[in-house]
Design an enzyme around this catalytic site. Structure first.
Site, mmCIF file in Angstrom:
data_model
loop_
_atom_site.group_PDB
_atom_site.id
_atom_site.type_symbol
_atom_site.label_atom_id
_atom_site.label_comp_id
_atom_site.label_asym_id
_atom_site.label_seq_id
_atom_site.Cartn_x
_atom_site.Cartn_y
_atom_site.Cartn_z
ATOM 1 N N LYS A 1 71.675 48.389 0.732
ATOM 2 C CA LYS A 1 71.544 49.853 0.746
ATOM 3 C C LYS A 1 71.547 50.302 -0.711
ATOM 4 C CE LYS A 1 73.063 54.056 0.748
ATOM 5 N NZ LYS A 1 72.584 54.710 -0.484
ATOM 6 N N GLU B 1 82.757 46.263 -7.564
ATOM 7 C CA GLU B 1 82.436 46.412 -9.000
ATOM 8 C C GLU B 1 82.372 47.906 -9.261
ATOM 9 O OE1 GLU B 1 81.617 44.011 -11.296
ATOM 10 O OE2 GLU B 1 81.767 42.293 -9.979
ATOM 11 N N CYS C 1 78.600 51.268 -16.536
ATOM 12 C CA CYS C 1 80.010 51.046 -16.204
ATOM 13 C C CYS C 1 80.786 50.487 -17.382
ATOM 14 C CB CYS C 1 80.107 50.101 -15.015
ATOM 15 S SG CYS C 1 79.214 48.543 -15.278
ATOM 16 N N GLU D 1 86.168 58.335 -16.492
ATOM 17 C CA GLU D 1 84.828 57.812 -16.780
ATOM 18 C C GLU D 1 83.856 58.992 -16.813
ATOM 19 O OE1 GLU D 1 82.525 55.791 -13.702
ATOM 20 O OE2 GLU D 1 82.114 54.200 -15.139
HETATM 21 P P1 NAD Z 1 78.357 55.906 -6.072
HETATM 22 O O1 NAD Z 1 79.710 55.383 -5.748
HETATM 23 O O2 NAD Z 1 78.107 57.347 -5.929
HETATM 24 O O3 NAD Z 1 77.264 55.182 -5.166
HETATM 25 C C1 NAD Z 1 77.189 53.764 -5.060
HETATM 26 C C2 NAD Z 1 76.610 53.407 -3.697
HETATM 27 O O4 NAD Z 1 77.513 53.818 -2.671
HETATM 28 C C3 NAD Z 1 75.300 54.127 -3.412
HETATM 29 O O5 NAD Z 1 74.416 53.243 -2.766
HETATM 30 C C4 NAD Z 1 75.731 55.262 -2.513
HETATM 31 O O6 NAD Z 1 74.696 55.705 -1.683
HETATM 32 C C5 NAD Z 1 76.842 54.610 -1.721
HETATM 33 N N1 NAD Z 1 77.790 55.593 -1.113
HETATM 34 C C6 NAD Z 1 78.051 56.851 -1.508
HETATM 35 N N2 NAD Z 1 78.925 57.444 -0.660
HETATM 36 C C7 NAD Z 1 79.251 56.521 0.259
HETATM 37 C C8 NAD Z 1 80.117 56.514 1.405
HETATM 38 N N3 NAD Z 1 80.811 57.594 1.785
HETATM 39 N N4 NAD Z 1 80.233 55.367 2.130
HETATM 40 C C9 NAD Z 1 79.537 54.278 1.773
HETATM 41 N N5 NAD Z 1 78.697 54.240 0.728
HETATM 42 C C10 NAD Z 1 78.544 55.333 -0.031
HETATM 43 O O7 NAD Z 1 78.013 55.392 -7.556
HETATM 44 P P2 NAD Z 1 76.743 55.802 -8.430
HETATM 45 O O8 NAD Z 1 76.916 57.212 -8.894
HETATM 46 O O9 NAD Z 1 75.487 55.415 -7.745
HETATM 47 O O10 NAD Z 1 76.895 54.822 -9.683
HETATM 48 C C11 NAD Z 1 77.655 55.096 -10.804
HETATM 49 C C12 NAD Z 1 79.010 54.417 -10.726
HETATM 50 O O11 NAD Z 1 78.826 53.026 -10.527
HETATM 51 C C13 NAD Z 1 79.811 54.540 -12.008
HETATM 52 O O12 NAD Z 1 81.150 54.824 -11.695
HETATM 53 C C14 NAD Z 1 79.694 53.157 -12.635
HETATM 54 O O13 NAD Z 1 80.742 52.844 -13.489
HETATM 55 C C15 NAD Z 1 79.651 52.283 -11.431
HETATM 56 N N6 NAD Z 1 79.038 50.999 -11.755
HETATM 57 C C16 NAD Z 1 79.817 49.872 -11.765
HETATM 58 C C17 NAD Z 1 79.260 48.650 -12.147
HETATM 59 C C18 NAD Z 1 80.085 47.387 -12.228
HETATM 60 O O14 NAD Z 1 79.505 46.311 -12.260
HETATM 61 N N7 NAD Z 1 81.395 47.465 -12.280
HETATM 62 C C19 NAD Z 1 77.907 48.592 -12.477
HETATM 63 C C20 NAD Z 1 77.159 49.764 -12.443
HETATM 64 C C21 NAD Z 1 77.725 50.956 -12.068
#
Ligand code: NAD
Length: 479
Positions: free
Chosen positions: A174, A249, A283, A382
């Protein structure tokens, strides 16, 4: 407008109820692609297909044959990397040069993971009873649900998908609703590489619907989530209800610790790249810079010089280092954090808003704060934008204390030419990944992941293989 379909059970399909949503190009601000908006029914269809593929196809039984398919996929990604990079850059606004590097890194994940899975040794522990022989091996879970964020969707997907598939699992992916198209481009190559139908499925749509349904589906045996800490907590709650394991992650608030004996040119260059790469939407952004007091002012001056030279522009221009911020909501969040930083007493030394004469409403200039203390909001939260806070420190112990004074624990970096100090400080930093005289380096062979609110579990390396398999212990009575 480009039009995509989802990839389920080896076929390109629309959403069950025919709905779709659009992806907006952060540079042109035009909707450029139409994508199916899936719901619970689409997730059920995909998970059922993945379950069937796991139970009924050859996939989980033949590591060598899997390896051949994964390597073919890697070759196909290599030849399509430019197109995937262009699509990803249109989806999230990141500089094309950066997306090229991220997409060029994908094939290595799909070559390393099968090499490891094919050769991973079983173990045969000796117990106390001479009449019992045992062997423990690592077996796949079944269907793994993978969710990815928008900032580097292709490469981040590879970190989870490659070890999951190499180990014999089947997957339902997803991607983020903000940037789903590069994942669908990768799915086109899945078809060409010869995966059995149902081994790889992609369901597009919104997190609260598709993501939640994937987490809740009873046939999903494990979840791999890359995204925000807030999202991770929701996913962990879902997973706890069904007692399925998760690898998480999540976000970070990483510190760069700079000692007087560092290589100044290399260090300053990395410090500025550390918070401006991906316009800070990464991240592992080095969003806190701790500098030993005798060189604090010098490092700061050099950083301000370098930050002023960061080229902000059209993501497709090879000279561009920072493109527009991915979404309006993200831009508003960055602005709000900068305002809070000022309110709490921080001093903006450069940036703080759009660059002078900005020709685009989503540009945000590299922003450096000084006069901060680590308890301020901008040092604790963050921001996910091109903003960093520079602070002086007096002793090694103080630097470590400040670096560890965070609820996150994703990464950190130490800049020094003193080998003993490098060891001491890397030992003391509480984070999943720590670099010495480097930053943001990674490799499919190196474990990656965080601690505390940055997540748990590890991807890549042997640990990635462990994460995507579970141990089965077979015990035989021989007399
Ligand atoms: P997000 O948490 O908003 O979304 C991530 C995924 O989760 C998306 O596919 C989203 O559709 C899904 N999602 C959202 N709400 C959900 C719910 N209620 N239930 C299940 N799934 C749900 O994150 P984002 O804004 O897309 O990405 C940015 C974040 O990701 C930042 O905090 C960044 O630090 C983190 N990130 C971490 C890493 C790592 O390797 N540690 C790498 C890249 C990004």
């Amino acid at each position: 407008m480009d039009s995509y379909r989802m990839y389920v059970d080896g076929a390109w399909v629309d959403a069950a109820d025919g709905r779709s949503f659009t992806s907006n190009d952060p540079w042109t601000l035009q909707d450029w692609a139409e994508i199916p908006e899936g719901d619970e029914r689409d997730v059920d269809r995909a998970v059922s297909a993945a379950g069937r593929a796991f139970e009924e196809s050859w996939w989980r039984h033949d590591a060598r044959r899997r390896g051949a398919v994964l390597r073919r996929f890697a070759d196909l990604v290599e030849t399509s990397a430019e197109r995937i990079a262009e699509v990803e850059s249109r989806d999230n606004g990141k500089a094309l040069t950066e997306e090229r590097a991220a997409c060029a890194a994908i094939p290595a994940y799909f070559r390393h993971a099968p090499a490891l899975a094919e050769s991973y040794p079983d173990s045969a522990p000796r117990g106390g009873d001479p009449n019992v022989r045992a062997v423990t091996h690592r077996v796949p879970y079944g269907v793994i649900g993978i969710q990815t964020p928008w900032n580097t969707p292709g490469q981040l997907l590879s970190q989870s998908a490659a070890p999951a598939l190499a180990a014999g699992n089947t997957i339902v992916v997803k991607p983020s609703e903000v940037a789903p198209c590069s994942t669908l481009e990768l799915a086109r190559l899945v078809e060409e590489a010869g995966f059995p139908a149902g081994v790889v499925n992609v369901v597009t749509g919104f997190g609260q619907v598709v993501g939640a349904a994937l987490c809740a589906h009873p046939r999903v045996a494990k979840l791999a989530f890359t995204g925000s800490t807030q999202g991770g907590v929701l996913v962990a709650e879902h997973a706890a209800r069904r007692l399925v394991p998760v690898v998480m992650e999540l976000g970070g608030k990483s510190a760069n610790i700079v000692f007087t004996d560092c290589d100044l040119d290399r260090t300053v260059d990395a410090l500025v790249r550390g918070f401006t790469v991906a316009s800070g939407q990464t991240c592992m952004a080095g969003s806190r810079v701790l500098v030993e007091r005798p060189i604090h002012d010098l490092v700061l001056d050099r950083m301000l010089d370098a930050a002023a030279k960061v080229r902000i522009g059209d993501p497709r221009d090879p000279a561009t280092a920072m493109g527009p911020i991915a979404t309006e909501a993200q831009l508003a969040k960055i602005r709000q954090f900068v305002a809070i930083g000022v309110e709490e007493g921080g001093r903006v030394r450069c940036g703080g808003g759009p660059p002078e004469g900005a020709e685009h409403p989503r540009f945000f200039a590299p922003t450096v704060f000084t006069d901060v203390t680590n308890d301020m909001t901008i040092c604790q939260e963050e921001i996910f934008g091109p903003v960093c806070a520079v602070m002086p420190f007096d002793t090694e112990e103080a630097a470590v204390r400040i670096a560890n004074d965070t609820r996150y624990g994703l990464s950190g970096a130490v800049w020094t030419s003193d080998l003993a100090r490098a060891h001491r400080v890397t030992d003391a930093i509480r984070a999943g990944v720590v670099w010495v005289n480097d930053q943001r380096a990674g490799d499919p062979a190196f474990a990656t992941g965080g601690t505390a609110m940055s997540g748990y579990g590890r991807l890549s390396g042997v640990e990635g293989h462990h994460e995507m398999t579970q141990v089965k212990s077979v015990q035989m009575r021989i007399a």
